[in-house]
Scaffold this motif. Structure first.
Motif, PDB file in Angstrom:
ATOM      1  N   ILE A  88       0.874  -1.172   0.000  1.00 46.92           N
ATOM      2  CA  ILE A  88       0.000   0.000   0.000  1.00 46.92           C
ATOM      3  C   ILE A  88       0.912   1.223   0.000  1.00 46.92           C
ATOM      4  CG2 ILE A  88      -1.647   1.380   1.315  1.00 46.92           C
ATOM      5  CD1 ILE A  88      -2.753  -1.180   2.493  1.00 46.92           C
ATOM      6  N   LYS A  89       0.631   2.154  -0.899  1.00 42.94           N
ATOM      7  CA  LYS A  89       1.382   3.411  -0.957  1.00 42.94           C
ATOM      8  C   LYS A  89       0.423   4.538  -1.281  1.00 42.94           C
ATOM      9  CE  LYS A  89       5.570   1.317  -2.802  1.00 42.94           C
ATOM     10  NZ  LYS A  89       6.342   1.083  -4.010  1.00 42.94           N
ATOM     11  N   GLY A  90       0.673   5.683  -0.705  1.00 46.03           N
ATOM     12  CA  GLY A  90      -0.105   6.867  -1.027  1.00 46.03           C
ATOM     13  C   GLY A  90       0.719   8.114  -0.842  1.00 46.03           C
ATOM     14  N   ASP A  91       0.604   9.042  -1.752  1.00 44.38           N
ATOM     15  CA  ASP A  91       1.257  10.344  -1.669  1.00 44.38           C
ATOM     16  C   ASP A  91       0.189  11.392  -1.944  1.00 44.38           C
ATOM     17  OD1 ASP A  91       4.124   9.803  -1.251  1.00 44.38           O
ATOM     18  OD2 ASP A  91       3.950   8.746  -3.157  1.00 44.38           O
ATOM     19  N   PHE A  92      -0.131  12.177  -0.913  1.00 41.56           N
ATOM     20  CA  PHE A  92      -1.212  13.149  -1.019  1.00 41.56           C
ATOM     21  C   PHE A  92      -0.736  14.531  -0.593  1.00 41.56           C
ATOM     22  CE2 PHE A  92      -3.023   9.007  -0.052  1.00 41.56           C
ATOM     23  CZ  PHE A  92      -3.940   8.854  -1.073  1.00 41.56           C
ATOM     24  N   ASN A 131      -4.476  25.493  12.516  1.00 44.22           N
ATOM     25  CA  ASN A 131      -4.810  25.820  11.129  1.00 44.22           C
ATOM     26  C   ASN A 131      -3.558  25.654  10.275  1.00 44.22           C
ATOM     27  OD1 ASN A 131      -7.639  26.775  11.298  1.00 44.22           O
ATOM     28  ND2 ASN A 131      -6.724  28.189  12.754  1.00 44.22           N
ATOM     29  N   TYR A 132      -3.701  24.924   9.188  1.00 45.83           N
ATOM     30  CA  TYR A 132      -2.570  24.698   8.294  1.00 45.83           C
ATOM     31  C   TYR A 132      -2.866  25.276   6.917  1.00 45.83           C
ATOM     32  CZ  TYR A 132      -5.272  20.811   6.393  1.00 45.83           C
ATOM     33  OH  TYR A 132      -6.251  20.049   5.810  1.00 45.83           O
ATOM     34  N   ASN A 133      -1.809  25.672   6.231  1.00 41.13           N
ATOM     35  CA  ASN A 133      -1.928  26.204   4.873  1.00 41.13           C
ATOM     36  C   ASN A 133      -1.686  25.119   3.835  1.00 41.13           C
ATOM     37  OD1 ASN A 133      -2.311  28.834   5.886  1.00 41.13           O
ATOM     38  ND2 ASN A 133      -0.111  29.064   6.118  1.00 41.13           N
ATOM     39  N   ASN A 134      -0.751  24.223   4.146  1.00 40.02           N
ATOM     40  CA  ASN A 134      -0.484  23.125   3.222  1.00 40.02           C
ATOM     41  C   ASN A 134       0.005  21.918   4.007  1.00 40.02           C
ATOM     42  OD1 ASN A 134       2.510  23.287   3.412  1.00 40.02           O
ATOM     43  ND2 ASN A 134       2.211  25.238   2.376  1.00 40.02           N
ATOM     44  N   GLY A 135      -0.114  20.782   3.368  1.00 44.65           N
ATOM     45  CA  GLY A 135       0.296  19.549   4.021  1.00 44.65           C
ATOM     46  C   GLY A 135       0.651  18.466   3.027  1.00 44.65           C
ATOM     47  N   VAL A 136       1.460  17.533   3.508  1.00 55.33           N
ATOM     48  CA  VAL A 136       1.858  16.374   2.727  1.00 55.33           C
ATOM     49  C   VAL A 136       1.568  15.138   3.572  1.00 55.33           C
ATOM     50  CG1 VAL A 136       3.802  15.164   1.666  1.00 55.33           C
ATOM     51  CG2 VAL A 136       3.679  17.656   1.541  1.00 55.33           C
ATOM     52  N   ILE A 137       0.913  14.162   2.974  1.00 60.08           N
ATOM     53  CA  ILE A 137       0.560  12.933   3.672  1.00 60.08           C
ATOM     54  C   ILE A 137       1.098  11.761   2.870  1.00 60.08           C
ATOM     55  CG2 ILE A 137      -1.324  11.492   4.538  1.00 60.08           C
ATOM     56  CD1 ILE A 137      -2.999  14.129   4.638  1.00 60.08           C
ATOM     57  N   ASP A 149       2.279   9.218   7.515  1.00 59.62           N
ATOM     58  CA  ASP A 149       3.212  10.280   7.869  1.00 59.62           C
ATOM     59  C   ASP A 149       2.589  11.595   7.421  1.00 59.62           C
ATOM     60  OD1 ASP A 149       5.392  11.808   8.521  1.00 59.62           O
ATOM     61  OD2 ASP A 149       6.689  11.013   6.940  1.00 59.62           O
ATOM     62  N   LEU A 150       2.252  12.435   8.391  1.00 59.21           N
ATOM     63  CA  LEU A 150       1.515  13.669   8.141  1.00 59.21           C
ATOM     64  C   LEU A 150       2.413  14.857   8.479  1.00 59.21           C
ATOM     65  CD1 LEU A 150      -1.306  15.035   7.656  1.00 59.21           C
ATOM     66  CD2 LEU A 150      -1.735  14.679  10.075  1.00 59.21           C
ATOM     67  N   LYS A 151       2.637  15.726   7.516  1.00 66.28           N
ATOM     68  CA  LYS A 151       3.437  16.930   7.728  1.00 66.28           C
ATOM     69  C   LYS A 151       2.589  18.128   7.310  1.00 66.28           C
ATOM     70  CE  LYS A 151       7.943  14.738   6.974  1.00 66.28           C
ATOM     71  NZ  LYS A 151       7.918  14.072   8.210  1.00 66.28           N
ATOM     72  N   LEU A 152       2.349  19.019   8.273  1.00 62.32           N
ATOM     73  CA  LEU A 152       1.517  20.196   8.035  1.00 62.32           C
ATOM     74  C   LEU A 152       2.320  21.458   8.314  1.00 62.32           C
ATOM     75  CD1 LEU A 152      -1.700  18.968   9.889  1.00 62.32           C
ATOM     76  CD2 LEU A 152      -1.258  18.902   7.431  1.00 62.32           C
ATOM     77  N   LEU A 161       3.405  14.383  12.286  1.00 60.08           N
ATOM     78  CA  LEU A 161       2.851  13.261  13.042  1.00 60.08           C
ATOM     79  C   LEU A 161       3.046  11.969  12.275  1.00 60.08           C
ATOM     80  CD1 LEU A 161      -0.585  14.828  13.995  1.00 60.08           C
ATOM     81  CD2 LEU A 161       1.367  14.551  15.511  1.00 60.08           C
ATOM     82  N   MET A 162       3.332  10.905  12.992  1.00 57.56           N
ATOM     83  CA  MET A 162       3.406   9.573  12.399  1.00 57.56           C
ATOM     84  C   MET A 162       2.355   8.728  13.123  1.00 57.56           C
ATOM     85  SD  MET A 162       4.807   7.434  10.240  1.00 57.56           S
ATOM     86  CE  MET A 162       6.433   7.962   9.780  1.00 57.56           C
TER      87      MET A 162
END
Length: 175
Positions: A88-92, A131-137, A149-152, A161-162
């Protein structure tokens, strides 16, 4: 969800491409293939746009742990054999203008405070209404665990956060 696709049978391989899905208020496009034999090898590749994070939190009944708003776009991949998920892989990425993250789970916040060597009240305040402006999951499977793996990034600083769902493969095998 509304699902549409064009299917084609090539020998023992069933291919559905394009696969179009209306999901969580957004659009998903991709392809699905599966071998129609004893192995049942399959793969699913999806590209998403405009999925509402809040609808995911509501549908999964996670409101007691956290709440999150915003929209997601990105790619998702799943492969396996029969009932066994191999990968399973996801890049959002989150869409402009971002959104908000509120963590309500006290045990989770206590663990974050311990791991970061920060006082609990500071951790609680930093996730009360972030409140976040952008994020990578990033979503991935490693050693039978599913990790998120969540980076905001927002006006109040960055948050990373992991989240790990342990023994995912074992859980799937016992169901």
């Amino acid at each position: 969800a509304d699902v549409m696709g064009k299917s084609e049978l090539k020998g023992k391989l069933l291919l559905i491409s394009p696969l179009l899905v209306s999901f969580l208020g957004g659009n998903v496009k991709g392809e699905f293939s599966i071998t129609l034999d004893e192995n049942m090898d399959y793969s699913l590749r999806l590209n998403t746009q405009g999925m509402e994070i809040k609808r995911f939190v509501d549908d999964m009944e996670l409101n007691d742990k956290f709440d999150m708003t915003g929209r997601l776009a990105g790619a998702f991949y799943l492969s396996g054999k029969g009932q066994d998920i191999k990968d399973i892989k996801g890049d959002f990425n989150t869409a402009v203008p971002g959104g908000a993250l509120i963590i309500k789970d006290k045990t989770f916040l206590e663990n974050v405070a311990k791991q970061s060597n920060q006082p609990l009240d500071i951790i609680v305040e930093s996730f009360r209404n972030y409140n976040y402006n952008n994020g990578v999951i990033k979503l991935f499977m490693e050693n039978g665990n599913i990790s998120l793996d969540l980076k905001l990034d927002g006006g109040a600083g960055k948050r990373s956060l992991m989240i790990v769902l342990h023994d995912f493969k074992k859980r799937k095998e016992t169901q």
